[in-house]
Design an enzyme around this catalytic site. Sequence first.
Site, PDB file in Angstrom:
ATOM      1  N   ASP A 110       0.813  -1.216   0.000  1.00 32.59           N
ATOM      2  CA  ASP A 110       0.000   0.000   0.000  1.00 32.59           C
ATOM      3  C   ASP A 110       0.851   1.272   0.000  1.00 32.59           C
ATOM      4  OD1 ASP A 110      -2.039  -1.801   0.313  1.00 32.59           O
ATOM      5  OD2 ASP A 110      -2.911  -0.866   2.084  1.00 32.59           O
ATOM      6  N   ASP A 111       0.246   2.333  -0.493  1.00 31.04           N
ATOM      7  CA  ASP A 111       0.709   3.729  -0.335  1.00 31.04           C
ATOM      8  C   ASP A 111       1.759   4.182  -1.338  1.00 31.04           C
ATOM      9  OD1 ASP A 111      -1.008   3.712   1.777  1.00 31.04           O
ATOM     10  OD2 ASP A 111       0.470   4.188   3.317  1.00 31.04           O
ATOM     11  N   HIS A 158      -5.983   2.860  -4.181  1.00 33.13           N
ATOM     12  CA  HIS A 158      -5.915   3.114  -2.738  1.00 33.13           C
ATOM     13  C   HIS A 158      -6.290   4.568  -2.427  1.00 33.13           C
ATOM     14  CE1 HIS A 158      -4.974   1.955   1.298  1.00 33.13           C
ATOM     15  NE2 HIS A 158      -3.850   2.637   1.406  1.00 33.13           N
ATOM     16  N   HIS A 169      -5.252   9.326   0.432  1.00 32.03           N
ATOM     17  CA  HIS A 169      -5.307   8.526   1.668  1.00 32.03           C
ATOM     18  C   HIS A 169      -6.186   9.105   2.784  1.00 32.03           C
ATOM     19  CE1 HIS A 169      -3.891   5.630   4.691  1.00 32.03           C
ATOM     20  NE2 HIS A 169      -3.373   4.957   3.672  1.00 32.03           N
ATOM     21  N   HIS A 173       3.529  -1.973   3.520  1.00 30.71           N
ATOM     22  CA  HIS A 173       3.607  -0.672   2.842  1.00 30.71           C
ATOM     23  C   HIS A 173       4.925  -0.589   2.080  1.00 30.71           C
ATOM     24  CE1 HIS A 173       0.650  -0.136   6.043  1.00 30.71           C
ATOM     25  NE2 HIS A 173       0.092   0.764   5.248  1.00 30.71           N
TER      26      HIS A 173
END
EC number: 3.5.1.-
Length: 212
Positions: free
Chosen positions: A17-18, A68, A72, A159
């Site tokens: 993620d991210d 995603h 965020h 991540h």
Amino acid sequence: MEETVDPNQKVIALTFDDGPNPATTNQILDSLKKYKGHATFFVLGSRVQYYPETLIRMLKEGNEVGNHSWSHPLLTRLSVKEALKQINDTQDIIEKISGYRPTLVRPPYGGINDELRSQMKMDVALWDVDPEDWKDRNKKTIVDRVMNQAGDGRTILIHDIYRTSADAADEIIKKLTDQGYQLVTVSQLEEVKKQREAKELRRQWSHPQFEK
């Protein structure tokens, strides 16, 4: 995908993620390539716009890209219109750069509600194992937590923006491969689960109790 997935062997989905963050994401991509594994990268639109080459590499090497959000936020704290803009803007930039439009969304913090689910018209992909790598930026801690909870059919959350997480991912990818896991994308994992369910149904129906 170059490699076919054997539903009779162990499968596990690593998800990141991210990102993208070229330094750390490319390190993870190198490890996946080395061990012939694939993963799903849930990217932020705000980062994709700066690192298109990394996004293109993910897809070119047989990995999956998921959405995603743009920046965020916790989507359930936004209006539906704002939340959908977060998702749709990210869809659009991924498609503009790569020609690929994701089918999976992972809402930040796992925050989702029924209204958003119905409006997004995408599959929501959560996770089974969270080593909290963002909090404890310690390679050994991350590796130990993932390996202790790894299991057939599970989805791991890491991540790909931290050096410690990328270093841990290198070791996790090697260890899981050594233990006989096939490293698959979330969509591949879902397909394997469907194949296994169908096989189990066939087995049940062929059981003598059904033969009259």
